[in-house]
Scaffold this active site. Structure first.
Site, short mmCIF file in Angstrom:
data_model
loop_
_atom_site.label_atom_id
_atom_site.label_comp_id
_atom_site.label_asym_id
_atom_site.label_seq_id
_atom_site.Cartn_x
_atom_site.Cartn_y
_atom_site.Cartn_z
N THR A 133 0.82 -1.21 0.00
CA THR A 133 0.00 0.00 0.00
C THR A 133 0.86 1.26 0.00
OG1 THR A 133 -1.46 1.26 1.48
CG2 THR A 133 -0.08 -0.35 2.52
N ASP A 134 0.27 2.38 -0.43
CA ASP A 134 0.99 3.67 -0.34
C ASP A 134 1.01 4.19 1.10
OD1 ASP A 134 -1.67 4.43 -0.08
OD2 ASP A 134 -1.60 6.01 -1.61
N GLU A 135 0.24 3.54 1.99
CA GLU A 135 0.20 4.04 3.38
C GLU A 135 1.54 3.86 4.09
OE1 GLU A 135 -3.30 3.42 5.67
OE2 GLU A 135 -4.55 3.07 3.92
N TYR A 159 -1.58 -0.78 11.03
CA TYR A 159 -1.73 -1.43 9.73
C TYR A 159 -0.55 -1.08 8.82
CZ TYR A 159 -3.12 -1.81 4.81
OH TYR A 159 -3.13 -2.07 3.46
N LYS A 163 2.49 -3.41 7.26
CA LYS A 163 2.73 -3.58 5.82
C LYS A 163 4.15 -3.12 5.47
CE LYS A 163 0.41 -4.73 2.91
NZ LYS A 163 0.12 -6.08 2.34
P1 NAD Z 1 -9.18 -7.66 2.20
O1 NAD Z 1 -9.17 -7.41 3.68
O2 NAD Z 1 -10.42 -7.37 1.43
O3 NAD Z 1 -8.79 -9.18 1.91
C1 NAD Z 1 -7.75 -9.84 2.58
C2 NAD Z 1 -7.88 -11.32 2.29
O4 NAD Z 1 -6.78 -11.99 2.96
C3 NAD Z 1 -9.17 -11.96 2.82
O5 NAD Z 1 -9.72 -12.81 1.84
C4 NAD Z 1 -8.71 -12.75 4.04
O6 NAD Z 1 -9.50 -13.90 4.30
C5 NAD Z 1 -7.29 -13.13 3.64
N1 NAD Z 1 -6.42 -13.38 4.82
C6 NAD Z 1 -6.29 -12.60 5.92
N2 NAD Z 1 -5.42 -13.18 6.78
C7 NAD Z 1 -4.98 -14.33 6.18
C8 NAD Z 1 -4.06 -15.33 6.55
N3 NAD Z 1 -3.42 -15.30 7.74
N4 NAD Z 1 -3.83 -16.36 5.69
C9 NAD Z 1 -4.47 -16.42 4.50
N5 NAD Z 1 -5.38 -15.50 4.11
C10 NAD Z 1 -5.62 -14.46 4.93
O7 NAD Z 1 -7.94 -6.82 1.63
P2 NAD Z 1 -7.82 -6.07 0.22
O8 NAD Z 1 -8.40 -4.72 0.34
O9 NAD Z 1 -8.25 -6.98 -0.86
O10 NAD Z 1 -6.23 -5.88 0.15
C11 NAD Z 1 -5.40 -6.91 -0.41
C12 NAD Z 1 -3.95 -6.47 -0.31
O11 NAD Z 1 -3.77 -5.24 -1.00
C13 NAD Z 1 -3.49 -6.23 1.12
O12 NAD Z 1 -2.18 -6.72 1.25
C14 NAD Z 1 -3.52 -4.72 1.29
O13 NAD Z 1 -2.55 -4.30 2.20
C15 NAD Z 1 -3.20 -4.27 -0.13
N6 NAD Z 1 -3.75 -2.97 -0.53
C16 NAD Z 1 -5.08 -2.68 -0.32
C17 NAD Z 1 -5.58 -1.44 -0.76
C18 NAD Z 1 -7.05 -1.09 -0.61
O14 NAD Z 1 -7.44 0.05 -0.91
N7 NAD Z 1 -7.92 -2.00 -0.23
C19 NAD Z 1 -4.74 -0.52 -1.36
C20 NAD Z 1 -3.40 -0.87 -1.55
C21 NAD Z 1 -2.93 -2.10 -1.14
#
Ligand code: NAD
Length: 350
Positions: A133-135, A159, A163
């Site tokens: 993430t950009d965070e 969080y 990350k």
């Molecule tokens: P999300 O919370 O919607 O999904 C996370 C998934 O990971 C879920 O399906 C969950 O069941 C699974 N999970 C959690 N813990 C686990 C474990 N110990 N073992 C296996 N599976 C596990 O998250 P998202 O929004 O889809 O984000 C996905 C990735 O992208 C993350 O790494 C997040 O940091 C990154 N990200 C998210 C955003 C955003 O705006 N949502 C932006 C940039 C980066």
């Protein structure tokens, strides 16, 4: 190509899997623990494909991860599994340390052992793509600066700190062991199948129920919004065409204050599902989140230049598509809100 995708039942992971099954000939193995954030119903349109397999596994469980790698023999890993909600990380950081840091470490070690066991071309072509993430960059102080791939890390929340740690681990596994790691840091995503604890789906669903639309503080926090399907395309480009050892920032060139986002949703709803008085009347300012960063904005020039990726959606087109999607997928939302998406997979009656 066979891709092992961790966190494939989540918001972005499910978009990546839908993108790959619908637009390529590749095979996908979805490795997901199915926390509250994991929802297999987000994969309904592709889960019957012969090119899709699901493994309910925790990335912290080394034995189970080793088994999945040995049985499926992937050509690349796209690592999206994470605890992802900032407010939850403030209330209870432990799960964030466990999954985001210990889990990423466990996966990197399993991937290293697996990669070292591969021969010739398969070993050379193997990729470990760490999605972040950009965070991790923290707050942008000036209103004109942008995060680049070399911006120093300064995370503010449990969080983003977890990350940031996982990004450092992934890069260290590249530098120390030569594991072919790629890292991407992306701005805020929005779009279909987004869990309704996050701002955009929360506002849409609350508005439809005539509930208050909570906005932290003055709502002047700026985020760079990217439509999730644009992110999914970018991630596939990076894992297939990116250079190991490199980091790519991904963003939408769509800086908006939170209040502008909420107002835009209100206005689209007024157009599609008119209310007697404006939906904007439901906006309620609530106490700001502790440590809330004011502005994030991404310079996505590198991925554009080197991998020829740019977003297809503007904020205006993407947010309208998103509102329309939520209006047309009330059943998916209801099953999330009443918890039946979890009860049924646990074998508990509704
Ligand atoms: P999300 O919370 O919607 O999904 C996370 C998934 O990971 C879920 O399906 C969950 O069941 C699974 N999970 C959690 N813990 C686990 C474990 N110990 N073992 C296996 N599976 C596990 O998250 P998202 O929004 O889809 O984000 C996905 C990735 O992208 C993350 O790494 C997040 O940091 C990154 N990200 C998210 C955003 C955003 O705006 N949502 C932006 C940039 C980066």
């Amino acid at each position: 190509m066979k891709l092992l995708i961790t966190g494939g039942a989540g918001f972005i992971g499910s978009a990546v899997i839908r993108h790959i099954i619908n637009n390529t000939a590749d095979n996908v193995v979805n490795l997901d623990k199915l926390t509250y954030a994991g929802n297999l119903e987000s994969l309904a349109e592709v889960s019957d494909s012969e090119r899709y397999a699901f493994e309910q596994v925790d990335i912290c469980n080394r034995t189970a991860v080793d088994r999945v790698l040995a049985e499926h023999g992937p050509d690349a890993i796209m690592h999206l599994a994470a605890e992802s909600h900032v407010d939850r990380s403030i209330d209870g950081p432990a799960a964030f340390i466990e999954t985001n840091i210990v889990g990423t470490y466990t996966l990197l070690e399993a991937a290293r052992q697996y990669w070292q066991s591969l021969d010739g071309q398969r070993r050379t072509n193997f990729r470990f793509h760490h999605i972040s993430t950009d965070e991790v960059y923290g707050d942008l102080e000036s209103s004109v600066d942008l995060f680049t791939e070399t911006t120093p890390y300064a995370p503010s929340s449990p969080y983003s700190a977890s990350k940031a740690s996982s990004d450092h681990l992934a890069r260290a596994w590249q530098r120390t062991y030569g594991l072919p790691v790629l890292v991407t840091n992306c701005s805020n995503n929005y779009g279909p199948y987004h869990f309704p604890e996050k701002l955009i789906p929360l506002v849409i669903l609350n508005a439809l129920e005539d509930k208050p639309l909570p906005v932290y503080g003055k709502g002047d926090q700026i985020r760079d919004w990217l439509y999730v399907e644009d992110h999914a395309r970018a991630l596939y480009k990076v894992v297939t065409e990116g250079k190991p050892g490199e980091t790519y920032n991904i963003g939408g060139h769509n800086e908006k204050q939170n209040i502008e986002v909420v107002q835009a949703i209100c206005d689209i709803l007024q157009d599609l599902r008119p209310r007697q008085t404006s939906y904007r009347d439901l906006i309620t300012h609530v106490k700001d989140r502790p440590g809330h960063d004011l502005r994030y904005a991404i310079d996505a020039g590198k991925i554009q230049r080197e991998l020829d990726w740019s977003p297809e959606e503007t904020f205006e087109t993407g947010i309208r598509k998103t509102v329309v999607w939520y209006l047309n997928h009330q059943e998916w939302c209801n099953r999330l809100q009443d918890g039946s998406y979890q009860r049924e997979r646990l074998g508990v009656g509704t």
